[in-house]
Design an enzyme around this catalytic site. Structure first.
Site, PDB file in Angstrom:
ATOM      1  N   LYS A 181       0.851  -1.194   0.000  1.00 42.08           N
ATOM      2  CA  LYS A 181       0.000   0.000   0.000  1.00 42.08           C
ATOM      3  C   LYS A 181       0.888   1.247   0.000  1.00 42.08           C
ATOM      4  CE  LYS A 181      -1.715   3.316   2.503  1.00 42.08           C
ATOM      5  NZ  LYS A 181      -1.905   4.368   1.606  1.00 42.08           N
ATOM      6  N   GLU A 256       9.653   1.874  10.823  1.00 47.33           N
ATOM      7  CA  GLU A 256      10.690   2.905  10.636  1.00 47.33           C
ATOM      8  C   GLU A 256       9.975   4.240  10.709  1.00 47.33           C
ATOM      9  OE1 GLU A 256      13.542   1.888  10.826  1.00 47.33           O
ATOM     10  OE2 GLU A 256      13.672  -0.102   9.921  1.00 47.33           O
ATOM     11  N   CYS A 290      13.724  11.053   6.337  1.00 43.87           N
ATOM     12  CA  CYS A 290      13.556  10.737   7.764  1.00 43.87           C
ATOM     13  C   CYS A 290      14.866  10.980   8.497  1.00 43.87           C
ATOM     14  CB  CYS A 290      13.110   9.299   7.946  1.00 43.87           C
ATOM     15  SG  CYS A 290      14.234   8.164   7.185  1.00 43.87           S
ATOM     16  N   GLU A 390       9.190  16.832  15.241  1.00 45.88           N
ATOM     17  CA  GLU A 390       9.615  16.637  13.856  1.00 45.88           C
ATOM     18  C   GLU A 390       8.823  17.590  12.959  1.00 45.88           C
ATOM     19  OE1 GLU A 390       8.371  13.033  11.687  1.00 45.88           O
ATOM     20  OE2 GLU A 390      10.434  12.872  10.984  1.00 45.88           O
TER      21      GLU A 390
HETATM   22  P1  NAP Z   1       2.325   8.670   7.516  1.00 47.21           P
HETATM   23  O1  NAP Z   1       1.283   9.702   7.505  1.00 47.21           O
HETATM   24  O2  NAP Z   1       2.586   7.968   8.791  1.00 47.21           O
HETATM   25  O3  NAP Z   1       1.965   7.648   6.369  1.00 47.21           O
HETATM   26  C1  NAP Z   1       2.796   6.563   6.030  1.00 47.21           C
HETATM   27  C2  NAP Z   1       1.974   5.508   5.329  1.00 47.21           C
HETATM   28  O4  NAP Z   1       1.036   4.948   6.259  1.00 47.21           O
HETATM   29  C3  NAP Z   1       1.140   6.028   4.170  1.00 47.21           C
HETATM   30  O5  NAP Z   1       1.072   5.053   3.166  1.00 47.21           O
HETATM   31  C4  NAP Z   1      -0.215   6.238   4.828  1.00 47.21           C
HETATM   32  O6  NAP Z   1      -1.281   6.238   3.918  1.00 47.21           O
HETATM   33  C5  NAP Z   1      -0.273   5.025   5.729  1.00 47.21           C
HETATM   34  N1  NAP Z   1      -1.230   5.136   6.827  1.00 47.21           N
HETATM   35  C6  NAP Z   1      -1.799   6.243   7.355  1.00 47.21           C
HETATM   36  N2  NAP Z   1      -2.633   5.918   8.351  1.00 47.21           N
HETATM   37  C7  NAP Z   1      -2.600   4.576   8.464  1.00 47.21           C
HETATM   38  C8  NAP Z   1      -3.239   3.636   9.318  1.00 47.21           C
HETATM   39  N3  NAP Z   1      -4.079   4.006  10.287  1.00 47.21           N
HETATM   40  N4  NAP Z   1      -2.959   2.316   9.161  1.00 47.21           N
HETATM   41  C9  NAP Z   1      -2.100   1.910   8.225  1.00 47.21           C
HETATM   42  N5  NAP Z   1      -1.472   2.756   7.375  1.00 47.21           N
HETATM   43  C10 NAP Z   1      -1.712   4.072   7.501  1.00 47.21           C
HETATM   44  O7  NAP Z   1       3.744   9.260   7.074  1.00 47.21           O
HETATM   45  P2  NAP Z   1       4.069  10.147   5.797  1.00 47.21           P
HETATM   46  O8  NAP Z   1       3.534  11.513   6.052  1.00 47.21           O
HETATM   47  O9  NAP Z   1       3.695   9.425   4.564  1.00 47.21           O
HETATM   48  O10 NAP Z   1       5.666  10.157   5.860  1.00 47.21           O
HETATM   49  C11 NAP Z   1       6.385  11.041   6.651  1.00 47.21           C
HETATM   50  C12 NAP Z   1       6.840  10.376   7.927  1.00 47.21           C
HETATM   51  O11 NAP Z   1       7.563   9.201   7.622  1.00 47.21           O
HETATM   52  C13 NAP Z   1       7.787  11.228   8.732  1.00 47.21           C
HETATM   53  O12 NAP Z   1       7.447  11.139  10.082  1.00 47.21           O
HETATM   54  C14 NAP Z   1       9.136  10.579   8.490  1.00 47.21           C
HETATM   55  O13 NAP Z   1      10.083  10.804   9.493  1.00 47.21           O
HETATM   56  C15 NAP Z   1       8.763   9.158   8.367  1.00 47.21           C
HETATM   57  N6  NAP Z   1       9.787   8.403   7.639  1.00 47.21           N
HETATM   58  C16 NAP Z   1      10.581   7.529   8.326  1.00 47.21           C
HETATM   59  C17 NAP Z   1      11.563   6.820   7.669  1.00 47.21           C
HETATM   60  C18 NAP Z   1      12.455   5.852   8.413  1.00 47.21           C
HETATM   61  O14 NAP Z   1      13.072   5.021   7.772  1.00 47.21           O
HETATM   62  N7  NAP Z   1      12.539   5.929   9.722  1.00 47.21           N
HETATM   63  C19 NAP Z   1      11.735   6.979   6.291  1.00 47.21           C
HETATM   64  C20 NAP Z   1      10.904   7.868   5.616  1.00 47.21           C
HETATM   65  C21 NAP Z   1       9.925   8.564   6.302  1.00 47.21           C
HETATM   66  P3  NAP Z   1      -1.872   7.634   3.358  1.00 47.21           P
HETATM   67  O15 NAP Z   1      -0.813   8.215   2.504  1.00 47.21           O
HETATM   68  O16 NAP Z   1      -3.078   7.213   2.620  1.00 47.21           O
HETATM   69  O17 NAP Z   1      -2.165   8.486   4.565  1.00 47.21           O
END
Ligand code: NAP
Ligand code: MG
Length: 490
Positions: A181, A256, A290, A390
């Site tokens: 997804k 992650e 990230c 963040e």
């Molecule tokens: P996000 O809002 O947490 O979304 C990540 C993924 O999860 C998306 O595909 C999202 O779908 C999905 N999602 C949302 N709600 C969910 C739920 N209740 N159950 C299952 N899946 C769900 O994060 P983002 O805004 O895409 O990415 C930014 C964040 O990612 C930042 O906090 C960044 O630090 C972190 N990040 C961490 C790493 C690492 O390796 N540590 C790497 C890259 C990014 P939708 O798009 O449809 O909401």
């Protein structure tokens, strides 16, 4: 398809190597963040029923795929990686258009996916269990690895190609099947790669891709008891929600999550190199790694000089259309991201941090897309939210420190612990920092975003949970262990 042209094409989900329409019959649009209101293409707004269908296909395919010899899996895996390499430019344009990172950054992302992908495919044949010393208790014994079954992969929008490959290839190479997804901001690169899996010759159902909202299809994927592992990259908040839900089925997770990564610059550092590191990890992909640097702790002796050098570099950055090869920073990924970064900038000002340079782009650029200039705040104190939360955007928070001890104390004063870096010429300071920094990645004289596929990639504290990606653990996460005992009658 020509990714440089504006499309209004409607893309289906990928289930069992077939394009499927969502059961809701609804679609959503993918916007180019450099052009507010644009529609790059439309994608399926799937519902939980579509996840059930995809898990059906993956569960069915698992029965054969788990028995497919590893060299055959590797053969298909390397074909996929080759296709990604061959289509690098198409993929880079797609990523640049749907995410907003510059073409150069998007090419680098695809290249990184190829490098890591090659590593994972190769690693699969070196991934072996252990055998007991001969004759222990009169039997022979060993640890044998088994794929866990159907794996759910959920990725964020900031590295839509690389993160998917880093999770999916180890899962597939160890014999699992995948339901993927992608993030709602970046469905196009996901569907493009689903086609490449098919083109590489992966059997139907081994890789499936469902687009749609995290709150709907993401939850459904997490809740399906047949999904035995979830590999998730995204925010800490969503990571925690997933962890709560998987408790019902005891599904294993690899999470992650977010970061608030600190760069420490000591008085004896090579300042040019340290400023380069701050620029790269602070502003590449508009600060949406990230592992982006978001806090800089400067030893007082070099504080003003560093700040002047940094501000001058920021003002020279050319912010604009990511497809233009001359620009150095694109827009942030979308409207939600833009709003939350602007809110963080306002809050930092209100809390008394000093804006040195940057802020939301104004004029024609600001009208056109979600552009924010490289932004630097000085005089940041540890109570301020800009020091703690963040932001995930091109915003750096700078604080002065007296000593390495104070730098370590402040750097560690965070619920996050993903990446970190120090610039110094003092070997003892470097060792002390490596020993005492709370972080999954510690860099000396290298920026916070640097990584290699052979070393684990994951955070401590609220930055991560479960076995890290990459390295040996990147494969271990996707297997169950069986302890085998054989006693021969002879
Ligand atoms: P996000 O809002 O947490 O979304 C990540 C993924 O999860 C998306 O595909 C999202 O779908 C999905 N999602 C949302 N709600 C969910 C739920 N209740 N159950 C299952 N899946 C769900 O994060 P983002 O805004 O895409 O990415 C930014 C964040 O990612 C930042 O906090 C960044 O630090 C972190 N990040 C961490 C790493 C690492 O390796 N540590 C790497 C890259 C990014 P939708 O798009 O449809 O909401
Ligand atoms: Mg988009």
């Amino acid at each position: 398809m020509n990714p440089k042209e504006t499309l209004t094409e409607v893309y289906g989900n990928y289930v069992g190597n077939q394009r499927k329409t969502a059961s809701s019959q609804a679609t959503f649009d993918d916007e180019d963040p450099a052009r507010k209101g644009s529609v790059l293409a439309s994608f399926q707004a799937s519902s939980p029923r579509d996840i059930t269908d995809a898990v059906d296909a993956a569960a069915e395919a698992f029965l054969h795929w788990r028995r497919t010899p590893v060299d055959e899996r590797q053969h298909l895996g390397s074909r996929f990686v080759q296709l990604v390499r061959q289509r690098q430019e198409d993929l880079a344009v797609i990523v640049s258009r749907e995410n907003g990172k510059t073409l150069r950054e998007a090419r680098a992302e695809v290249q990184s996916a190829v490098t890591e992908g090659t590593y994972h495919v190769y690693q699969a044949s070196r991934f072996v269990g252990h055998t007991l010393p001969a004759g222990t208790q009169g039997c022979t014994g060993w640890v044998q690895y088994h794929p866990v079954g159907v794996v759910g992969v959920i990725s964020p929008w900031n590295f839509p190609v690389n993160v998917m490959c880093r999770k999916t290839l180890p899962a597939l190479m160890t014999g699992n099947t995948v339901v993927f997804k992608p993030a709602t901001f970046t469905p196009w690169s996901a569907i493009f790669m689903a086609q490449l899996f098919e083109e590489a010759g992966f059997p139907a159902g081994v890789f499936n891709c469902i687009t749609g909202l995290g709150s709907s299809v993401g939850n459904a994927l997490v809740d399906d008891p047949r999904v035995r592992a979830i590999s998730f990259t995204g925010s800490t908040d969503v990571g925690k929600k997933i962890q709560e839900r998987v408790a019902r089925n005891l599904t294993r997770t690899q999470l992650e999550l977010g970061g608030k990564n600190a760069l420490v610059v000591m008085h004896d550092a090579d300042l040019n190199a340290a400023v380069d590191a701050a620029m790269t990890a602070g502003f590449a992909c508009a600060g949406q790694w990230c592992t982006s640097t978001s806090r800089i702790l400067l030893q007082k002796q070099i504080h003003d000089r560093f700040l002047d050098m940094l501000a001058a570099r920021c003002e020279r950055m050319i912010v604009g259309d990511p497809l233009d090869e001359n620009i150095t920073m694109g827009p942030v990924a979308g409207p939600d991201q833009y709003e939350s970064i602007c809110t963080a900038i306002h809050r930092a000002k209100a809390e008394g941090a000093r804006l040195v340079t940057g802020g939301a782009a104004t004029g024609e650029l600001g009208e056109r897309g979600y552009f924010i200039r490289p932004t630097v705040f000085a005089d940041v104190s540890p109570e301020m939210s800009i020091f703690r939360e963040e932001i995930f955007g091109p915003v750096l928070a700078i604080s002065p420190v007296d000593s390495l001890d104070q730098a370590l104390r402040l750097a560690n004063e965070s619920r996050y612990a993903l990446s970190s870096a120090i610039f110094t010429r003092d070997i003892d300071a470097a060792h002390k920092y490596i020993g005492e920094i709370d972080a999954g990645l510690a860099h000396v004289n290298i920026h916070t975003g640097f990584k290699l596929p052979a070393l684990p990639f994951g955070g401590w504290k609220e930055s991560g949970f479960g076995l890290p990606e990459n390295g040996q653990t990147g494969l271990e996460f996707f297997v169950d262990r069986k302890a085998v005992y054989i006693k021969s009658s002879a």
